[in-house]
Design a protein around this motif. Sequence first.
Motif, short mmCIF file in Angstrom:
data_model
loop_
_atom_site.label_atom_id
_atom_site.label_comp_id
_atom_site.label_asym_id
_atom_site.label_seq_id
_atom_site.Cartn_x
_atom_site.Cartn_y
_atom_site.Cartn_z
N GLY A 16 0.82 -1.11 0.04
CA GLY A 16 -0.02 0.01 0.13
C GLY A 16 0.91 1.24 0.19
O GLY A 16 2.04 1.29 0.33
N THR A 17 0.29 2.22 -0.29
CA THR A 17 1.00 3.52 -0.31
C THR A 17 1.33 4.09 1.06
O THR A 17 2.32 4.71 1.35
CB THR A 17 0.39 4.73 -1.16
OG1 THR A 17 -1.25 5.04 -0.59
CG2 THR A 17 0.27 4.71 -2.58
N ALA A 18 0.44 3.85 2.09
CA ALA A 18 0.59 4.26 3.38
C ALA A 18 1.16 2.99 4.10
O ALA A 18 2.07 3.06 5.04
CB ALA A 18 -0.64 4.59 4.21
N ALA A 208 -0.50 15.78 11.87
CA ALA A 208 -1.78 16.12 11.35
C ALA A 208 -2.35 14.87 11.10
O ALA A 208 -3.63 14.62 11.28
CB ALA A 208 -1.20 16.61 9.66
N GLU A 209 -1.45 13.68 11.00
CA GLU A 209 -2.31 12.42 10.90
C GLU A 209 -2.98 11.98 12.06
O GLU A 209 -4.23 11.46 12.16
CB GLU A 209 -1.33 11.25 10.47
CG GLU A 209 -2.06 10.04 10.15
CD GLU A 209 -1.19 8.75 9.56
OE1 GLU A 209 0.02 9.02 9.75
OE2 GLU A 209 -1.78 7.84 9.23
N GLN A 210 -2.44 12.25 13.06
CA GLN A 210 -2.84 12.07 14.52
C GLN A 210 -4.32 12.83 14.81
O GLN A 210 -5.14 12.23 15.28
CB GLN A 210 -1.78 12.39 15.53
CG GLN A 210 -0.86 11.46 15.82
CD GLN A 210 -1.13 9.82 15.77
OE1 GLN A 210 -2.17 9.71 16.86
NE2 GLN A 210 -0.58 9.13 15.14
N ILE A 211 -4.05 14.02 14.32
CA ILE A 211 -5.25 15.09 14.42
C ILE A 211 -6.44 14.18 13.66
O ILE A 211 -7.44 14.13 13.95
CB ILE A 211 -5.05 16.31 13.77
CG1 ILE A 211 -4.00 16.97 14.71
CG2 ILE A 211 -6.51 16.98 14.00
CD1 ILE A 211 -3.63 18.51 14.03
N LYS A 212 -6.09 13.74 12.52
CA LYS A 212 -7.12 13.06 11.61
C LYS A 212 -7.75 11.81 12.43
O LYS A 212 -8.97 11.73 12.09
CB LYS A 212 -6.49 12.70 10.45
CG LYS A 212 -7.49 11.93 9.30
CD LYS A 212 -6.79 11.76 7.83
CE LYS A 212 -5.70 10.84 8.18
NZ LYS A 212 -4.78 10.28 6.70
N ILE A 213 -6.97 11.06 12.80
CA ILE A 213 -7.23 9.71 13.51
C ILE A 213 -8.09 10.22 14.76
O ILE A 213 -9.13 9.58 14.97
CB ILE A 213 -6.09 9.12 13.75
CG1 ILE A 213 -5.61 8.40 12.45
CG2 ILE A 213 -6.59 7.77 14.65
CD1 ILE A 213 -4.43 7.61 12.51
#
Length: 344
Positions: A16-18, A208-213
């Motif tokens: 996967g890309t992530a 930013a990813e933590q915020i999203k989650i």
Amino acid sequence: MKLFSLFKQELAIDLGTANTLIIQDGVVVVDEPSIVAYNRRSEETIAVGRKAMQMHEKTHEEIKTIRPLKDGVIADFKAAENMIEGMIRMIGRKRRFFTHLKMVICIPSGITEVEKRAVFDSADHVDSKETYLIYEPMAAALGIGLDVEEPIGNMIIDIGGGTTEIAVIALSGIVTDQSIRIAGDELTTDIMNYMKRQHNILIGERTAEQIKIHVGSALPVLEDPPADFAVNGRDLMTGIPKQIFVTYQEIAHAIDESITAIEEAVLRALEATPPELASDIYRTGLYLTGGGALLRGLDKRISSKTKLPVHVAEDPLRAVVRGTSAALADTDRYMPILIPRGSV
Ligand code: ADP
Ligand code: MG
């Protein structure tokens, strides 16, 4: 037979890309971010996966980190190969010369023939004796538990890191396939930009990813809202680290445009669906998978936009690798959906 199976190793890989996941004998043995860290001078691989991710955005002249897949394609061949090799090494190879290594690798459906060949080459480098590729939406459908061989249409929406892939599957084939480069990474970028614009605070990709989650939302009003989230970053004005709290409503606003783009892609995919299959989908609904399926309120939002039932896959981050593993377990049966070495 027993003796033979001792020397057999079978791996299902979701490239996967992530995130890259590997299943061996039905068990997830690798679940790591798709990233490699290099020594800049010697070009040597220092780390892959989680270890490399810890270095991401904290590097200096000696070290660089690379995410080999971007936007659903292989952006850096060599890094992709090093990553696959590094992750397979994490599991450990059984006795090298006697082991029959068989692999099914899941690839984004947008990749080119050259990229497919590069993936096969990486498999050769780890001494795979038998390698097949499988397209992501097909693997996702299998992983969700849909019967892909039936003459019944199912629509899968896979929201990964780099791409959102929307496919209609029937009779072991992909009937229509839309891919847009708006997915998890884009939402993360939206959040970074929003924090800068609205709060004058600079944050990195991982924050930013933590915020999203923690407080990500596709809807401005949630029935079961998450608590506000503390964010640490650098104040743009003073240059000093500071902390602020963000609400899910703010994030819903920040990512709204990208979510709209995903919605529109779903509508386009529905429009491109042949009528008999559309009538199946009216009954079966839409299946959401990939990490993006975990975004709060997304199922509800897509459902109210399309007036169709939306199902979130169980364990959406692992549906693809599970489907890949199902195909690996019965390659004879699933040959129509597998891509063998000789075909590219
Ligand atoms: P890929 O197949 O491209 O590797 P994945 O299906 O593994 O992607 O999904 C990864 C994406 O899902 C990342 O962008 C990640 O930030 C996002 N993600 C993971 N968990 C959540 C969550 N709870 N809410 C929203 N997005 C999430
Ligand atoms: Mg994926």
